[in-house]
Design a protein around this motif. Structure first.
Motif, PDB file in Angstrom:
ATOM      1  N   VAL A  31      49.834  95.976 -32.834  1.00  0.00           N
ATOM      2  CA  VAL A  31      50.697  94.272 -33.710  1.00  0.00           C
ATOM      3  C   VAL A  31      51.880  93.513 -32.328  1.00  0.00           C
ATOM      4  O   VAL A  31      50.569  92.451 -32.725  1.00  0.00           O
ATOM      5  CB  VAL A  31      51.504  94.509 -34.355  1.00  0.00           C
ATOM      6  N   PHE A  32      51.726  93.639 -31.526  1.00  0.00           N
ATOM      7  CA  PHE A  32      52.414  93.297 -30.728  1.00  0.00           C
ATOM      8  C   PHE A  32      51.838  92.759 -29.501  1.00  0.00           C
ATOM      9  O   PHE A  32      51.971  92.298 -28.603  1.00  0.00           O
ATOM     10  CB  PHE A  32      53.674  93.249 -30.542  1.00  0.00           C
ATOM     11  N   LYS A  33      51.150  93.589 -29.750  1.00  0.00           N
ATOM     12  CA  LYS A  33      50.016  93.469 -28.181  1.00  0.00           C
ATOM     13  C   LYS A  33      48.480  93.449 -28.123  1.00  0.00           C
ATOM     14  O   LYS A  33      48.384  92.214 -28.228  1.00  0.00           O
ATOM     15  CB  LYS A  33      49.727  94.698 -27.531  1.00  0.00           C
ATOM     16  N   THR A  34      47.955  93.919 -28.917  1.00  0.00           N
ATOM     17  CA  THR A  34      46.513  92.822 -29.767  1.00  0.00           C
ATOM     18  C   THR A  34      46.388  92.007 -30.495  1.00  0.00           C
ATOM     19  O   THR A  34      46.073  91.225 -30.312  1.00  0.00           O
ATOM     20  CB  THR A  34      45.803  94.668 -30.048  1.00  0.00           C
ATOM     21  N   VAL A  35      47.206  92.235 -31.672  1.00  0.00           N
ATOM     22  CA  VAL A  35      47.474  91.420 -32.583  1.00  0.00           C
ATOM     23  C   VAL A  35      47.894  90.199 -32.435  1.00  0.00           C
ATOM     24  O   VAL A  35      47.230  88.509 -32.112  1.00  0.00           O
ATOM     25  CB  VAL A  35      47.590  91.615 -33.577  1.00  0.00           C
ATOM     26  N   TYR A  81      44.626  78.323 -29.181  1.00  0.00           N
ATOM     27  CA  TYR A  81      45.064  77.604 -28.121  1.00  0.00           C
ATOM     28  C   TYR A  81      46.380  78.006 -27.611  1.00  0.00           C
ATOM     29  O   TYR A  81      47.305  76.938 -27.680  1.00  0.00           O
ATOM     30  CB  TYR A  81      44.274  76.919 -27.732  1.00  0.00           C
ATOM     31  N   ARG A  82      46.631  79.136 -27.823  1.00  0.00           N
ATOM     32  CA  ARG A  82      48.438  79.431 -27.206  1.00  0.00           C
ATOM     33  C   ARG A  82      49.445  78.908 -28.109  1.00  0.00           C
ATOM     34  O   ARG A  82      50.312  78.448 -27.430  1.00  0.00           O
ATOM     35  CB  ARG A  82      48.096  79.157 -25.403  1.00  0.00           C
ATOM     36  N   GLN A  83      49.534  79.248 -29.113  1.00  0.00           N
ATOM     37  CA  GLN A  83      50.110  78.159 -30.327  1.00  0.00           C
ATOM     38  C   GLN A  83      50.772  79.105 -30.606  1.00  0.00           C
ATOM     39  O   GLN A  83      52.456  78.860 -31.642  1.00  0.00           O
ATOM     40  CB  GLN A  83      49.736  76.802 -30.837  1.00  0.00           C
ATOM     41  N   ALA A  84      49.828  79.899 -30.743  1.00  0.00           N
ATOM     42  CA  ALA A  84      50.975  80.927 -31.676  1.00  0.00           C
ATOM     43  C   ALA A  84      50.844  82.775 -30.943  1.00  0.00           C
ATOM     44  O   ALA A  84      50.069  83.183 -30.420  1.00  0.00           O
ATOM     45  CB  ALA A  84      49.591  80.625 -33.045  1.00  0.00           C
ATOM     46  N   THR A  85      51.992  83.333 -31.831  1.00  0.00           N
ATOM     47  CA  THR A  85      52.018  84.632 -30.868  1.00  0.00           C
ATOM     48  C   THR A  85      52.645  85.470 -32.042  1.00  0.00           C
ATOM     49  O   THR A  85      53.913  85.136 -33.552  1.00  0.00           O
ATOM     50  CB  THR A  85      53.739  84.868 -29.752  1.00  0.00           C
ATOM     51  N   PHE A  90      45.725  86.256 -31.849  1.00  0.00           N
ATOM     52  CA  PHE A  90      46.077  85.473 -32.234  1.00  0.00           C
ATOM     53  C   PHE A  90      46.789  84.400 -31.110  1.00  0.00           C
ATOM     54  O   PHE A  90      46.491  82.912 -31.669  1.00  0.00           O
ATOM     55  CB  PHE A  90      47.421  85.222 -32.748  1.00  0.00           C
ATOM     56  N   TYR A  91      47.397  84.298 -30.354  1.00  0.00           N
ATOM     57  CA  TYR A  91      47.595  83.671 -28.992  1.00  0.00           C
ATOM     58  C   TYR A  91      46.133  82.958 -28.223  1.00  0.00           C
ATOM     59  O   TYR A  91      46.000  81.781 -28.023  1.00  0.00           O
ATOM     60  CB  TYR A  91      48.396  84.430 -27.615  1.00  0.00           C
ATOM     61  N   GLU A  92      44.869  83.708 -28.812  1.00  0.00           N
ATOM     62  CA  GLU A  92      44.042  83.359 -27.540  1.00  0.00           C
ATOM     63  C   GLU A  92      43.061  82.109 -29.013  1.00  0.00           C
ATOM     64  O   GLU A  92      42.730  80.989 -28.774  1.00  0.00           O
ATOM     65  CB  GLU A  92      42.969  84.590 -27.705  1.00  0.00           C
TER      66      GLU A  92
END
Length: 190
Positions: free
Chosen positions: A15-19, A28-32, A23-25
């Motif tokens: 969840v906190f690495k792969t997902v 466009y670096r707006q969501a984590t 989502f970060y990609e």
């Protein structure tokens, strides 16, 4: 039984690495994606219970057990219920469409693309469909495939790193065509 389909570290990495990386990609670096893995809890539910029990009773019991362990659930906008595979549910994963908190059920499945797909539902996204025209140009007699767009995480939940959400979906959730997002351009020339 006390069967655990993955360790807390494995679930956290999914969840906190792969997902999160997906989502970060995609955004466009707006969501984590951040949060905590809590549990494992042994619930008084038999793995042969009906699927209705898994989707309705399991969250109530799991949330109460988490609160009893001192967890403040109001700080989370998504709750993921990960449990050992049960054949009473015909699906591998399920996600609420929208909602706060959004809920995701993972039926023994711990992969990034599957979790990202279900989290997409929590963000209000539907399945990415495709048309099967049997190799011909669309003649009007094509079959619609519910989860058929393999170029989109909402249409494909394969085990490799999932493809991006399509542009319509990205705009829908605010990842395109907003102040901080890339604009959508209409191509008018070759």
């Amino acid at each position: 039984p006390n069967e655990k389909p993955a360790t807390q570290t494995e679930v956290g990495n999914t969840v906190f690495k792969t997902v999160n990386d997906m989502f970060y990609e995609f955004s466009y670096r707006q969501a984590t994606v951040t949060g905590n893995v809590i549990g494992w809890f042994t619930l008084p539910i038999n793995s042969t219970e009906s699927c209705d029990v898994m989707t309705n009773l399991l969250p109530k019991i799991a949330q109460q057990m988490a609160r009893n362990a001192g967890v403040n659930l109001s700080q989370y906008s998504h709750l993921i219920y990960f449990f050992p595979r049960t054949n009473s549910c015909p699906w591998g994963a399920l996600g609420d469409l929208g909602g706060n908190p959004g809920s995701i059920w993972l039926n023994g499945v711990n992969t990034g693309p599957v979790t990202a797909h279900e989290m997409g539902h929590n963000l209000g996204l539907y399945h990415a469909h495709a048309l099967d025209c049997q190799g011909a140009v669309n003649t009007g007699s094509c079959a619609e495939l519910d989860v058929g767009d393999y170029g989109d995480t909402m249409g494909s939940m394969s085990v490799y790193d999932g493809p991006h959400f399509n542009a319509y979906e990205k705009e829908h959730i605010g990842w395109l065509n907003t102040a901080a997002s890339p604009p959508i351009l209409t191509v008018t020339t070759s």
